[in-house]
Design an enzyme around this catalytic site. Structure first.
Site, PDB file in Angstrom:
ATOM      1  N   GLY A 142      -0.989   0.200   3.097  1.00 50.25           N
ATOM      2  CA  GLY A 142      -1.437  -0.443   1.867  1.00 50.25           C
ATOM      3  C   GLY A 142      -2.944  -0.547   1.875  1.00 50.25           C
ATOM      4  N   GLY A 182      -5.995  -2.308  -0.601  1.00 50.58           N
ATOM      5  CA  GLY A 182      -6.496  -2.952  -1.807  1.00 50.58           C
ATOM      6  C   GLY A 182      -7.986  -3.095  -1.669  1.00 50.58           C
ATOM      7  N   THR A 183      -8.579  -3.816  -2.584  1.00 48.97           N
ATOM      8  CA  THR A 183     -10.018  -4.000  -2.516  1.00 48.97           C
ATOM      9  C   THR A 183     -10.373  -5.046  -1.471  1.00 48.97           C
ATOM     10  OG1 THR A 183     -10.108  -3.377  -4.796  1.00 48.97           O
ATOM     11  CG2 THR A 183     -12.054  -4.427  -3.935  1.00 48.97           C
ATOM     12  N   PHE A 184      -9.397  -5.850  -1.124  1.00 49.10           N
ATOM     13  CA  PHE A 184      -9.702  -6.929  -0.192  1.00 49.10           C
ATOM     14  C   PHE A 184      -9.080  -6.762   1.181  1.00 49.10           C
ATOM     15  CE2 PHE A 184     -10.580  -8.471  -4.334  1.00 49.10           C
ATOM     16  CZ  PHE A 184     -11.784  -9.143  -4.161  1.00 49.10           C
ATOM     17  N   VAL A 212      -3.792  -2.461   4.919  1.00 46.53           N
ATOM     18  CA  VAL A 212      -2.669  -2.891   5.748  1.00 46.53           C
ATOM     19  C   VAL A 212      -2.130  -1.679   6.513  1.00 46.53           C
ATOM     20  CG1 VAL A 212      -0.407  -4.025   5.781  1.00 46.53           C
ATOM     21  CG2 VAL A 212      -2.138  -4.748   4.120  1.00 46.53           C
ATOM     22  N   LYS A 267      -2.926  -6.566   8.783  1.00 44.87           N
ATOM     23  CA  LYS A 267      -3.736  -6.681   7.559  1.00 44.87           C
ATOM     24  C   LYS A 267      -5.192  -6.891   7.945  1.00 44.87           C
ATOM     25  CE  LYS A 267      -4.141  -9.200   3.178  1.00 44.87           C
ATOM     26  NZ  LYS A 267      -3.454 -10.016   2.177  1.00 44.87           N
ATOM     27  N   ASP A 317      -0.559 -14.876  -7.369  1.00 40.30           N
ATOM     28  CA  ASP A 317      -0.492 -13.417  -7.538  1.00 40.30           C
ATOM     29  C   ASP A 317       0.944 -12.931  -7.311  1.00 40.30           C
ATOM     30  OD1 ASP A 317      -1.524 -10.941  -8.186  1.00 40.30           O
ATOM     31  OD2 ASP A 317      -2.394 -10.562  -6.224  1.00 40.30           O
TER      32      ASP A 317
HETATM   33  P1  ADP Z   1      -3.767  -7.240  -0.621  1.00 35.83           P
HETATM   34  O1  ADP Z   1      -4.396  -8.576  -0.547  1.00 35.83           O
HETATM   35  O2  ADP Z   1      -4.723  -6.132  -0.355  1.00 35.83           O
HETATM   36  O3  ADP Z   1      -2.953  -7.044  -1.879  1.00 35.83           O
HETATM   37  P2  ADP Z   1      -1.232  -7.587   0.745  1.00 35.83           P
HETATM   38  O4  ADP Z   1      -1.068  -8.685   1.721  1.00 35.83           O
HETATM   39  O5  ADP Z   1      -0.599  -7.796  -0.586  1.00 35.83           O
HETATM   40  O6  ADP Z   1      -2.767  -7.216   0.618  1.00 35.83           O
HETATM   41  O7  ADP Z   1      -0.672  -6.248   1.363  1.00 35.83           O
HETATM   42  C1  ADP Z   1      -0.822  -5.014   0.669  1.00 35.83           C
HETATM   43  C2  ADP Z   1       0.435  -4.197   0.830  1.00 35.83           C
HETATM   44  O8  ADP Z   1       0.681  -3.962   2.220  1.00 35.83           O
HETATM   45  C3  ADP Z   1       1.700  -4.875   0.315  1.00 35.83           C
HETATM   46  O9  ADP Z   1       1.882  -4.660  -1.070  1.00 35.83           O
HETATM   47  C4  ADP Z   1       2.755  -4.213   1.154  1.00 35.83           C
HETATM   48  O10 ADP Z   1       3.114  -2.956   0.608  1.00 35.83           O
HETATM   49  C5  ADP Z   1       2.056  -3.990   2.482  1.00 35.83           C
HETATM   50  N1  ADP Z   1       2.375  -5.132   3.366  1.00 35.83           N
HETATM   51  C6  ADP Z   1       1.727  -6.302   3.469  1.00 35.83           C
HETATM   52  N2  ADP Z   1       2.308  -7.105   4.369  1.00 35.83           N
HETATM   53  C7  ADP Z   1       3.373  -6.434   4.838  1.00 35.83           C
HETATM   54  C8  ADP Z   1       4.404  -6.728   5.796  1.00 35.83           C
HETATM   55  N3  ADP Z   1       4.438  -7.887   6.453  1.00 35.83           N
HETATM   56  N4  ADP Z   1       5.348  -5.795   6.028  1.00 35.83           N
HETATM   57  C9  ADP Z   1       5.313  -4.618   5.381  1.00 35.83           C
HETATM   58  N5  ADP Z   1       4.376  -4.275   4.492  1.00 35.83           N
HETATM   59  C10 ADP Z   1       3.419  -5.169   4.208  1.00 35.83           C
HETATM   60 MG    MG Z   2      -1.150  -7.907  -2.542  1.00 34.12          MG
END
Ligand code: ADP
Ligand code: MG
Ligand code: ZN
Length: 609
Positions: free
Chosen positions: A60, A62-64, A67, A85, A172
């Site tokens: 994953g 994102g801008t912040f 993962v 993350k 969110d």
């Molecule tokens: P952001 O703040 O960049 O949106 P997230 O915490 O939402 O970060 O994580 C981005 C993406 O990473 C999620 O939409 C998911 O697809 C994947 N992800 C995050 N945490 C997990 C996890 N514990 N297990 C599997 N995938 C994860």
């Molecule tokens: Mg997210």
């Protein structure tokens, strides 16, 4: 660092293969190469990661954060997967600490992701969480059964009830942040990067963010340190928070099981730089709108997401911005498009919604172009300018300061009180987002609403929930909306069944109007909902579609298959709950605790899902 316990086991860093081994094999796509490069940078920036985990892939971006999927060998010889993350180095320490505190205090139970470790080296922070394998909702929405949808929402509500009990407003809520493993029926609420606290939040660090938001000043200007996205890992940054201390690699084990009664000692998962202070508060507040801007443009967030969106091009929102200007789109979208919406001042500052609202005083009237910090009672609108309740905005009002209200989140999931910048926002905003998810799942359309502008988003809501009703509800939280034409409230069952192709649309016989050469033709709208959603072309015949699990090809779903999945017998309770979640008035909107008791979930209450 020393290994910390993971689920009662200890991992030994020496036993782990070097991270390079994990991604040495050559990969064809540049996406893979990028991922490999990012993994390398991650391991360079935080070497402990490479010692403990075999970093397998980037999952994953994102801008912040980025993962990654990592695998660790446990002492008993088993291998366990983790999500790593990596927060962008310019994230404010308090914001990072608040995210971690939400996870440590509320995570690990009731479908809320837990935290296993946190690594920090200098300004790089990596949160280690249990990994939940999942697929994007857009890829499975066309093949979900009604029972799966019922369970999904039930489990989302369980997570929401849990975090709301701690006074956490997630802010969110959307499918990307509620992970779902269809095979194992596991769910996980993730991403507390935008979370805020209620007035009585148990998350100490959210109090910091909260008091800052209340403290005034415009949230519209991001802190300079957060304006430029740095390289994902270890790259040069345009700026660096001066108050950060350089420190060697640090590991912060998370309490397990989570402590339901947070204390000051659990409130500082990060070392010294995160201690609440006025300066950190200021940046924390400023972090919010930056995040907002980014989530508004989520389709262009990264290479990773671009690739995904390319694959998903046949799935389009019911509402898109394009259609809002074309008058040739889905359920009454044309009506919304021609209906101009504006906020104007209201004379009353009463806020019946404040029972659930958290963010201090400031029910000042709002207009989209600017707003007034003065109490409305003190200055009668008609005395200050002549534009009150007209569809224009005078220069006096244009020159007013911006209304201060949290607006973070993803536009299509924003509640009316968020869109109208109501400063008093509570956990009810998450319930609205849950309602948008349910609407999406019942109609088989994801995303349902898509807009980058708050007024467009509001007009889309009015198209479904009715303009008169929206205006009426907005009054209860001190906002006045002017809409140039009336949009009737839609019957939710009719809407969802029409969008699923289960009901003929009265528009079927109407002329077909070209919308966009790239997307074929769409039907002209009539007075009642068309089943052909925004931008949906003729190929799918406007029926729900599903992706072939291997090829990704979109297939039209036959009614028989739909019936087998229970879509021919959706109970009234589903739409009744949807109606309660999409209550325009936050004061009467159903809470997560009450929603779990809804008759739709009869038989599930005792079940530990
Ligand atoms: P952001 O703040 O960049 O949106 P997230 O915490 O939402 O970060 O994580 C981005 C993406 O990473 C999620 O939409 C998911 O697809 C994947 N992800 C995050 N945490 C997990 C996890 N514990 N297990 C599997 N995938 C994860
Ligand atoms: Mg997210
Ligand atoms: Zn005016």
């Amino acid at each position: 660092m020393e290994a910390a316990p993971v689920c009662n086991e200890t991992i030994s860093p020496e036993e782990f293969p070097k991270p390079e081994q994990a991604h040495r094999r050559s990969k064809a796509s540049s996406g893979k190469k990028d991922a490999e490069a990012d993994i390398e940078l991650l391991c360079k920036a935080v070497p402990q990661i490479g010692k403990v985990f075999r970093v397998i892939d980037k999952i994953g971006e994102g801008t912040f954060s980025s993962v990654y999927l990592g695998e660790a060998q446990m002492l008993d010889g088993t291998r366990q997967k983790f999500a790593l993350k990596h927060l962008i180095p310019t994230s404010h320490p308090t914001r990072i600490a608040a995210e971690l505190q939400c996870l440590t205090v509320a995570g690990g139970r009731d479908n809320v992701i837990g935290v296993t470790y946190c690594f920090r080296k200098e300004d790089h922070v990596v949160i280690v969480m249990p990994y939940l394998e999942h697929r994007a909702i857009v890829d499975i929405i066309g093949s979900l059964s009604f029972e799966e949808v019922r369970l999904y929402i039930y489990n989302l509500l369980k997570a929401l009830r849990h975090v709301h009990q701690f006074g956490i407003i997630h802010r969110d809520i959307k499918p990307n942040n509620f992970l779902y493993n269809r095979k194992t029926n596991e769910y996980a609420l993730v991403d507390f990067g935008l979370a805020q606290g209620t007035a009585d939040t148990q998350i100490d660090l959210l109090k910091v963010c909260r008091s800052t938001l209340r403290g005034g000043g415009s949230p519209a200007t991001p802190a300079p340190t957060q304006r430029t996205k740095p390289a994902p890992t270890g790259g040069a940054r345009s700026a660096e928070p001066s108050h950060r201390t350089k420190q060697s690699s640090t590991t912060i084990p998370a309490p397990n099981p989570p402590n339901p009664h947070p204390t000051a000692s659990t409130s500082a998962p990060l070392p010294s730089p995160v201690a609440p202070s006025s300066s950190s508060s200021t940046i924390c507040r400023k972090a919010v709108p930056k995040r907002r801007n980014v989530t508004a443009g989520s389709t262009s967030r990264s290479k990773h997401s671009k690739e995904l969106s390319g694959l998903r091009k046949l799935q389009r929102p019911v509402f898109g911005e394009r259609n809002m200007n074309s008058c040739a789109q889905a359920p009454s979208a044309a009506k919304a498009s021609s209906a101009r919406t504006e906020f104007v001042k209201v004379a009353k500052a009463e806020d019946p919604a404040n029972r659930r609202c958290v963010a201090g005083r400031g029910t000042a009237p709002l207009r989209s172009q600017g707003a007034n910090h003065k109490p409305p009672r003190a200055v009668p609108p008609s005395a200050t300018c002549s534009c009150f309740q007209t569809d224009r905005v005078c220069n006096i009002c244009l020159s007013r300061k911006q209304q201060i209200a949290p607006r973070a989140g993803t536009p299509g999931f924003r509640a009316p009180e968020v869109l109208t910048k109501c400063p008093n926002q509570g956990t009810a905003i998450d319930m609205w987002s849950a309602g948008v998810i349910l609407l999406s799942l019942l109609s088989g359309r994801y995303p349902f609403f898509k807009a980058s502008d708050d007024l467009i988003a509001l007009s889309q809501i009015m198209t479904i929930r009715g303009s008169r009703e929206t205006i009426q509800a907005a009054k209860t939280f001190g906002k006045s909306i002017v809409c140039s034409r009336e949009l009737p409230r839609q019957d939710l069952r009719v809407l969802c069944e029409t969008l699923r192709g289960r009901r003929p649309s009265p528009d079927d016989d109407h002329d077909v109007t070209p919308l966009n050469p790239a997307h074929g033709k769409t039907k002209t709208l009539g007075e009642t909902p068309s089943h052909c959603p925004a931008g949906q072309d003729d190929r799918s015949d406007c029926k729900p579609s599903s992706k072939h699990p291997d090829t990704g090809d979109t297939q039209a779903v036959s009614m028989e298959t739909e019936d087998e999945r229970g879509w021919d017998r959706v109970p009234d309770e589903a739409y009744e709950l949807l109606d309660r979640l999409l209550d325009l008035n936050p004061a009467t909107r159903i809470t997560a605790a009450d929603a779990l008791k809804h008759p739709l979930f009869r038989g599930l209450m005792q079940q530990r899902v």
